[in-house]
Design a protein around this motif. Structure first.
Motif, PDB file in Angstrom:
ATOM      1  N   UNK A   1       0.790  -1.173   0.068  1.00  0.00           N
ATOM      2  CA  UNK A   1      -0.180  -0.076  -0.129  1.00  0.00           C
ATOM      3  C   UNK A   1       0.854   1.096  -0.093  1.00  0.00           C
ATOM      4  N   UNK A   2       0.316   2.344  -0.401  1.00  0.00           N
ATOM      5  CA  UNK A   2       0.684   3.829  -0.193  1.00  0.00           C
ATOM      6  C   UNK A   2      -0.231   4.719   0.291  1.00  0.00           C
ATOM      7  N   UNK A   3       0.396   5.641   0.906  1.00  0.00           N
ATOM      8  CA  UNK A   3      -0.554   7.108   1.529  1.00  0.00           C
ATOM      9  C   UNK A   3       0.267   8.195   1.481  1.00  0.00           C
ATOM     10  N   UNK A   4      -0.764   9.113   1.721  1.00  0.00           N
ATOM     11  CA  UNK A   4      -0.140  10.442   1.932  1.00  0.00           C
ATOM     12  C   UNK A   4      -0.583  10.979   3.199  1.00  0.00           C
ATOM     13  N   UNK A   5       0.067  11.633   4.047  1.00  0.00           N
ATOM     14  CA  UNK A   5      -0.602  12.198   5.565  1.00  0.00           C
ATOM     15  C   UNK A   5      -0.114  13.540   5.728  1.00  0.00           C
ATOM     16  N   UNK A   6      -0.907  14.375   6.148  1.00  0.00           N
ATOM     17  CA  UNK A   6      -0.899  15.651   6.153  1.00  0.00           C
ATOM     18  C   UNK A   6      -1.264  16.370   7.633  1.00  0.00           C
ATOM     19  N   UNK A   7      -0.418  16.914   8.378  1.00  0.00           N
ATOM     20  CA  UNK A   7      -0.961  17.274   9.708  1.00  0.00           C
ATOM     21  C   UNK A   7      -0.532  18.729   9.946  1.00  0.00           C
ATOM     22  N   UNK A   8      -1.298  19.516  10.374  1.00  0.00           N
ATOM     23  CA  UNK A   8      -1.079  20.918  10.578  1.00  0.00           C
ATOM     24  C   UNK A   8      -1.518  21.535  11.959  1.00  0.00           C
ATOM     25  N   UNK A   9      -0.808  22.298  12.608  1.00  0.00           N
ATOM     26  CA  UNK A   9      -1.289  23.026  13.826  1.00  0.00           C
ATOM     27  C   UNK A   9      -0.703  24.617  13.821  1.00  0.00           C
ATOM     28  N   UNK A  10      -1.126  25.386  14.633  1.00  0.00           N
ATOM     29  CA  UNK A  10      -0.628  26.775  14.775  1.00  0.00           C
ATOM     30  C   UNK A  10       0.621  26.952  15.327  1.00  0.00           C
ATOM     31  N   UNK A  11       1.424  25.877  15.683  1.00  0.00           N
ATOM     32  CA  UNK A  11       2.659  26.070  16.192  1.00  0.00           C
ATOM     33  C   UNK A  11       2.859  26.780  17.238  1.00  0.00           C
ATOM     34  N   UNK A  12       3.947  27.831  17.511  1.00  0.00           N
ATOM     35  CA  UNK A  12       3.979  28.767  18.511  1.00  0.00           C
ATOM     36  C   UNK A  12       2.974  29.685  18.545  1.00  0.00           C
TER      37      UNK A  12
END
Length: 402
Positions: free
Chosen positions: A334-345
């Motif tokens: 299998x194969x996948x793409x993951x993308x995570x984001x937050x506001x950081x500092x």
């Protein structure tokens, strides 16, 4: 009010299911569990003072005593014990699950330290080449925490500028910057309800008094935080509702899930600041046919847990993933793409983001024994000066499930 309604429904379900139960029922005790051993090689840009090769492993044993009453009510308990070391040579055993349950025509009620409804039933991209539903394991290999530092807003315990800037923030709220389920309740003591499945559809809910209290702990003090900036990860009166669907039509399998979590944030004692309450949701879907499967999920925490000061505006926290796999007998690729984001500092404008491109394969050598391998390329963007990072991760492992 919602929490009292859920608790009342759970009690009513148990009472209706109990009827004239046989108090002398004989218990059957089942023992199961799982384990993995993993070796990894990491080549990353920010690798000062970091090793390239490391091993890790975990072993869990699950004990489940169950009984069945004359009226059909099934009941019992479950405990999951782990040989799960901390950093360095720290060795310990703990119990990360421990609850009692009852089930019948009314569905199932779980009482104690257990998964939330969404965490037990969520749907995401197919990733069966990964071990035991650990869909975000690559974060343990690339973060600054590998050197003993906590990363974002952390206390130095090593080279705080080495490794990817992926600790704290959403990772503190939900386990990691790539976690694909709502786990802000931290497996704390709770009540969870699972409905019976009707035409493929199942509903559920949970209530957690505090997400920092579990097992024998009694924590009645109103939670507070002294943070004037950053993230608070403590919430109280957490309520969750969710649904999932699973069915097959002419050889085509369809799965989907949705969940919503809300709760009250700990009050901050910092003058002029406030903490955003918990408002988080997740949706996912997957379709499969003739060994092929395709799916994905989206998780959104908004500004949950962010400590806000007057005149500031921050980015939201979210994770999404999409992937495909093919299974043929004992082999899965299998194969996948993951993308995570937050506001950081939170004291600066901008956001953090982690993108991962992943391929993997697994081979079942014998029932319960699997060999797996995966490759990940990642890019980590930070809102802290000179903390961007990218690299390659190669992992091989043996997985045992019994």
């Amino acid at each position: 009010m919602n929490r009292y309604l859920l608790a009342g429904c759970a009690a009513a379900a148990l009472a209706l299911g109990a009827g004239a139960a046989n108090a002398q029922a004989k218990f059957e005790v089942k023992v199961g569990g799982d384990a993995y051993f993993e070796g990894g090689y990491v080549n990353q840009d920010r690798d000062t003072d970091l090793r390239s090769v490391e091993f890790r492993n975990r072993f869990r044993v699950i004990v489940t005593p169950t009984a069945k009453a004359d009226n059909g009510l099934e009941y019992g308990g479950r405990i999951r014990m782990r040989a799960n070391a901390g950093g360095g040579n720290t060795r310990n055993m703990d119990a990360d699950r421990g609850y009692i349950f009852a089930q019948g025509a009314f569905g199932q009620v779980q009482l104690g330290v257990t998964n939330s409804f969404n965490d037990a039933t969520y749907v995401t991209a197919p990733q069966d080449y990964l071990p035991l539903a650990i869909y975000d394991g690559v974060t343990s290999w690339i973060g600054g925490g590998a050197t003993g530092a906590t990363g974002l807003l952390g206390v130095p315990g090593g080279n705080v500028t080495a490794g990817a800037d992926i600790a704290g923030g959403l990772a503190g709220l939900n386990g990691s910057l790539l976690a694909q389920s709502l786990v802000v309740e931290n497996n704390s003591t709770k009540i969870v309800y699972f409905s019976p499945r009707f035409a493929g559809l199942q509903l559920g809910a949970s209530y957690t008094p505090r997400n920092d209290s579990s097992h024998g702990d009694v924590s009645r003090v109103e939670p507070t935080t002294a943070l004037a900036s950053g993230y608070s990860t403590t919430f109280q009166d957490l309520v969750e509702v969710g649904a999932n669907y699973s069915n097959t039509f002419g050889g085509v399998s369809v799965k989907a899930s949705a969940g919503y979590f809300w709760g009250d944030a700990a009050n901050t004692t910092a003058v002029g600041s406030s903490v955003e309450d918990l408002n988080a949701w997740q949706v996912g879907a997957q379709i499969g046919y003739a060994g092929f499967s395709l799916g994905g999920s989206y998780l959104d925490y908004g500004e949950s847990g962010q400590v806000q000061t007057a005149g500031t505006s921050n980015d939201k926290s979210r994770v999404w993933v999409v992937g495909a796999q093919y299974t043929a007998g004992p082999i899965v690729v299998g194969a996948n793409y993951k993308n995570g984001q937050d506001a950081g500092v939170l004291t600066t404008s901008g956001k953090r983001k982690l993108e991962v491109y992943e391929v993997g394969a697994g081979y079942t050598v014998a029932p319960g024994l699997t060999l797996q391998a995966q490759y990940d390329y990642y890019e980590a963007k930070s809102d802290t000066v000179n903390r961007d990072d990218d690299g390659h991760v190669v992992l091989v492992r043996t997985v045992l499930a019994f």
